[in-house]
Scaffold this active site. Structure first.
Site, short mmCIF file in Angstrom:
data_model
loop_
_atom_site.label_atom_id
_atom_site.label_comp_id
_atom_site.label_asym_id
_atom_site.label_seq_id
_atom_site.Cartn_x
_atom_site.Cartn_y
_atom_site.Cartn_z
N ARG A 73 0.79 -1.27 -0.17
CA ARG A 73 -0.10 0.02 0.24
C ARG A 73 0.92 1.29 -0.11
NH1 ARG A 73 0.97 1.91 4.75
NH2 ARG A 73 0.96 0.65 6.79
N GLY A 74 0.13 2.42 -0.16
CA GLY A 74 0.88 3.61 0.13
C GLY A 74 1.03 4.05 1.32
N GLY A 75 1.76 5.20 1.83
CA GLY A 75 1.94 5.56 3.04
C GLY A 75 3.22 4.76 3.73
N LYS A 76 3.38 5.06 4.98
CA LYS A 76 4.52 4.59 5.79
C LYS A 76 4.13 3.57 6.80
CE LYS A 76 7.61 8.53 4.59
NZ LYS A 76 8.59 8.95 5.14
N ILE A 77 4.77 3.60 7.98
CA ILE A 77 4.66 2.55 9.04
C ILE A 77 3.53 2.93 9.92
CG2 ILE A 77 6.33 3.51 10.67
CD1 ILE A 77 7.07 0.49 11.13
N TRP A 79 0.65 0.93 13.15
CA TRP A 79 0.31 -0.03 13.90
C TRP A 79 -1.02 -0.59 13.92
CZ3 TRP A 79 -3.11 -0.27 18.17
CH2 TRP A 79 -3.05 -1.71 18.88
N HIS A 80 -1.56 -2.00 13.82
CA HIS A 80 -3.00 -2.51 13.99
C HIS A 80 -3.09 -3.16 15.09
CE1 HIS A 80 -3.72 -0.74 10.08
NE2 HIS A 80 -2.99 -1.57 9.47
N ILE A 185 -4.88 6.49 6.96
CA ILE A 185 -5.56 5.78 5.58
C ILE A 185 -4.25 5.54 4.74
CG2 ILE A 185 -6.77 6.13 3.33
CD1 ILE A 185 -8.48 8.16 5.25
N CYS A 215 3.44 6.74 10.70
CA CYS A 215 3.17 7.47 9.47
C CYS A 215 4.34 8.39 9.10
CB CYS A 215 1.90 8.24 9.37
SG CYS A 215 0.26 7.35 9.63
#
Length: 265
Positions: A73-77, A79-80, A185, A215
């Site tokens: 995906r796009g974006g950075k790091i 946590w979930h 997102i 992020c």
């Protein structure tokens, strides 16, 4: 736009392992591309996991070697984990695909959801996601007794908040009255169909974010609905609200291809 159906994959004790959910996304993505299923949003919780988008830098990952799942995906790091509602809308978009418009629709649905729950949120230009705005800089408490003009997170390229305790921890951004991200997102579009999506912090342990640079943003932090509202709130409380507003935003959206300007000679 086709009707958006929701599939609740698992929450709490039935939280879905990240790799399992990723495989499920691929299956639904293939089926949506083939028009075998309608637009579909997978909703779930994950057990604790760090995931890194394509732009993640080594300096943003956990210092202690905690495993990170690298994703497409796009974006950075980020946590979930428990207390966080994760949504993966898998939708077919007209081509040329307007990725920004898709992100804005997800943000709008989450902003409306938060408003119904009693929390005002917003967008911040240049930073995707849904945010709780902090106080104006001049009104924020000083960090470490220093003027914010000398905030080492911004002025010292070698400063690392992960090594400097709770004073700079992303989870304490609310106490510092800084901007803080409530929902992240990150998406991917393949063959005109979206994957990945959003994560909304309902009542997680936000100290998990303190081990990374969430992020890739060093001068802001993270928030949760429960903390911001000052009351107990569960995934079960939030699920129907998010489903309602995702449905409404998608239904009222008139999808159109991204406008491509022709080069003039």
């Amino acid at each position: 736009m086709s009707e958006l159906r929701f599939v609740r994959l698992g929450f709490g004790d039935d939280a879905v392992e990240y790799q399992e959910a990723w495989q499920k996304q691929r299956e639904v993505h293939a089926a949506r591309f083939a028009d075998e299923v309608p637009d579909t949003c997978l909703l779930l919780e994950h057990p604790p996991v760090y995931t890194a988008g394509r732009r993640t830098e080594d300096s943003e990952r956990p210092l202690d070697g905690t495993p990170v799942v690298d994703v497409d995906r796009g974006g950075k790091i980020t946590w979930h984990g428990p207390g966080q509602l994760v949504g993966y809308p898998i939708q077919k978009l007209p081509r040329p695909v307007d990725v920004v418009a898709h992100v804005r629709r997800l943000e709008e649905a989450l902003i409306r959801s938060c408003a119904e729950l009693g929390l005002e949120t917003t967008r911040i230009e240049g930073r995707s996601g849904v945010w709780v705005l902090g106080d104006p800089v001049e009104q924020r408490p000083q960090i470490g007794g220093l003027s914010l003009d000398f905030d080492p997170r911004l002025t010292d390229p070698e400063f690392d908040a992960r090594l400097n305790g709770p004073e700079y921890a992303p989870s304490n951004a609310g106490q510092r009255r800084e901007d803080r991200k409530l929902a992240a997102i990150g998406i991917r579009v393949a063959k005109g169909v979206t994957m990945h999506g959003f994560s909304l912090n309902v009542n997680p342990d936000n100290t998990w974010f303190d081990r990374i640079v969430p992020c890739g943003i060093r001068d802001a932090g993270v928030a949760s609905l429960a903390n911001e509202l000052g009351r107990a709130l569960t995934i079960e409380d939030v699920l129907p609200v998010v489903e309602k507003h995702l449905t409404a935003v998608m239904a009222e959206s008139v999808l159109a291809p991204r406008v491509v300007e022709s080069a003039t000679v």
